[in-house]
Enzyme design. Structure first.
Site, PDB file in Angstrom:
ATOM      1  N   GLY A  25      36.043  36.168  47.563  1.00  0.00           N
ATOM      2  CA  GLY A  25      37.367  35.712  47.179  1.00  0.00           C
ATOM      3  C   GLY A  25      38.129  36.799  46.450  1.00  0.00           C
ATOM      4  N   GLY A  56      32.434  34.440  48.943  1.00  0.00           N
ATOM      5  CA  GLY A  56      33.225  33.590  49.822  1.00  0.00           C
ATOM      6  C   GLY A  56      33.044  33.913  51.291  1.00  0.00           C
ATOM      7  N   GLU A 114      27.472  36.780  42.253  1.00  0.00           N
ATOM      8  CA  GLU A 114      28.348  36.215  41.221  1.00  0.00           C
ATOM      9  C   GLU A 114      27.854  36.410  39.794  1.00  0.00           C
ATOM     10  OE1 GLU A 114      29.663  34.461  44.993  1.00  0.00           O
ATOM     11  OE2 GLU A 114      27.697  34.832  44.105  1.00  0.00           O
ATOM     12  N   ASP A 170      28.825  30.003  44.586  1.00  0.00           N
ATOM     13  CA  ASP A 170      29.556  28.790  44.959  1.00  0.00           C
ATOM     14  C   ASP A 170      29.713  28.773  46.471  1.00  0.00           C
ATOM     15  OD1 ASP A 170      31.475  30.835  45.073  1.00  0.00           O
ATOM     16  OD2 ASP A 170      33.102  29.523  44.430  1.00  0.00           O
TER      17      ASP A 170
END
Length: 379
Positions: free
Chosen positions: A83, A131, A154, A162
């Site tokens: 992301g 992502g 992350e 996520d």
């Protein structure tokens, strides 16, 4: 990937002029092609890209003339580096709600891909991080190459995996997914196959041929024709000591175990500490202590969840990280100022208590993730 040949008349996300759209859509035969088109940013996802992909995939799902969908990245560096975390950083500093809205839409996209009614072929060539895993590893036909470098890094920026990453890694063999999540390691294509993040290995030079075959062949037939045996997975070769060291629900205990793994193959007694294990311990200790502990708890909880339930859990945790100091500090240190010296708060694993971890999983009330509405709730 090494780019697909251009097709005249390709549809552009948002009606942008040729060459300016951040996602390109086109139909070739009975194949729908999505090209992530931010090559200078290694095709990092932003809100506009996610919205366009959601809309197009929804339309193609009901199109009887579309037999399969292909997603790949423009440029030579990879499918997607994750992301747009600089945008997240700015939103955190400004106290905005754009990140929460972005995650709502992104997680809907992940859920849609996982349940897609047609073959969804992801070419996981080059970098596929964060992502990027969410828009590929939930697909039904996942292709890696000798150039693949994937993972969920992350914890390096004070966050947790996520986009369904906790759910995917919780299902990996033994404790190998735990190792990948806590260390944030970059993984090879062979490692991705072993972890269950991918299905097939195709040499990168043959991806354009595979894409062309998908225009008129079934996805299963085309991929089988081009797939080859992958090289060995380094992660698989280390599974014995990884399983032993990570078989704990306590991060401090995992670090202690890693420092006592001995160096003979398979973790058998050999006197000297095993270099890969001690390196893993040092890597974990350099990450955000809060992020590492919440990541381990997220993985343990995800084992009993569906993907959609795991996405809802990740959303709860993510919103709590937006309000906590380490996510902002991690992005600053790694991406904004690039001093690589984050000041984590708390600074040590010992200081992060079980009650601190538990608060990240508390229900959000009327702010819970809703995967079934078309537009984010901006209230």
């Amino acid at each position: 990937m090494t780019g697909l040949p251009p097709e005249a008349g390709a549809a552009k996300a948002g009606g942008a002029e040729a060459g300016t759209a951040e996602v390109l859509f086109e139909r070739r035969g009975h194949l729908g092609i999505m090209t992530l088109n931010r090559p200078k940013a290694v095709n990092a996802l932003n809100a506009g890209m996610v919205a366009a992909m959601l809309a197009q995939l929804t339309a193609w799902a009901d199109d009887d003339g579309m037999a399969a969908v292909l997603v790949h990245g423009a440029g030579e560096r990879g499918l997607c580096a994750g992301g747009d975390i600089v945008a997240i950083y700015r939103d955190i500093l400004g106290g905005g709600t754009e990140t929460a809205d972005f995650w709502q839409a992104e997680y809907r996209l992940n859920s849609l891909i996982a349940a897609y009614p047609k073959p969804y072929v992801a070419l996981m060539d080059g970098l596929v991080l964060g992502g990027g895993v969410g828009i590929s590893a939930h697909g039904s036909v996942r292709v890696v190459t000798e150039r693949t470098r994937t993972g969920m890094p992350e914890t390096t920026i004070g966050f947790v995996p996520d986009v369904g990453g906790t759910w995917l890694l919780a299902k990996s063999p033994g404790e190998t997914g735990t190792h990948a999540a806590l260390t944030g390691a970059h993984l090879t294509g062979a490692d991705a196959l072993f972890l269950g993040l991918a299905d097939h290995f195709v040499p990168s030079g043959r991806l354009p041929e595979l894409a062309a075959a998908l225009e008129h062949e079934s996805a299963e037939a085309a991929v089988v024709r081009f797939a080859q045996s992958p090289p060995p997975s380094g992660l698989e070769a280390q599974r014995d000591w990884i399983d032993a060291a990570y078989a704990s629900d306590d991060v401090e205990d995992i670090v202690r175990r890693l420092r006592t793994v001995e160096g003979a193959p398979g973790g058998a007694p050999g006197g000297e500490p095993r270099a890969e294990a001690t390196e893993g311990a040092a890597t974990i200790e350099a990450k955000s202590p809060t992020a590492v502990k919440v990541t381990l708890e997220s993985l343990r909880r995800a084992k009993g969840l569906t993907l959609d339930e795991a996405l809802a859990q990740e959303y709860r945790v993510g919103l709590r990280f937006l309000a906590a100091p380490d996510f902002r500090e991690g992005i600053r240190a790694q991406v904004v100022d690039k001093d690589r010296t984050p000041q984590w708060k708390p600074a040590t694993l010992h200081e992060v208590r079980a009650a601190d971890v538990e608060r990240f999983f508390a229900p959000l009330g009327d702010r819970e993730l809703n995967l079934h509405t078309k537009e984010p709730d901006n209230a």
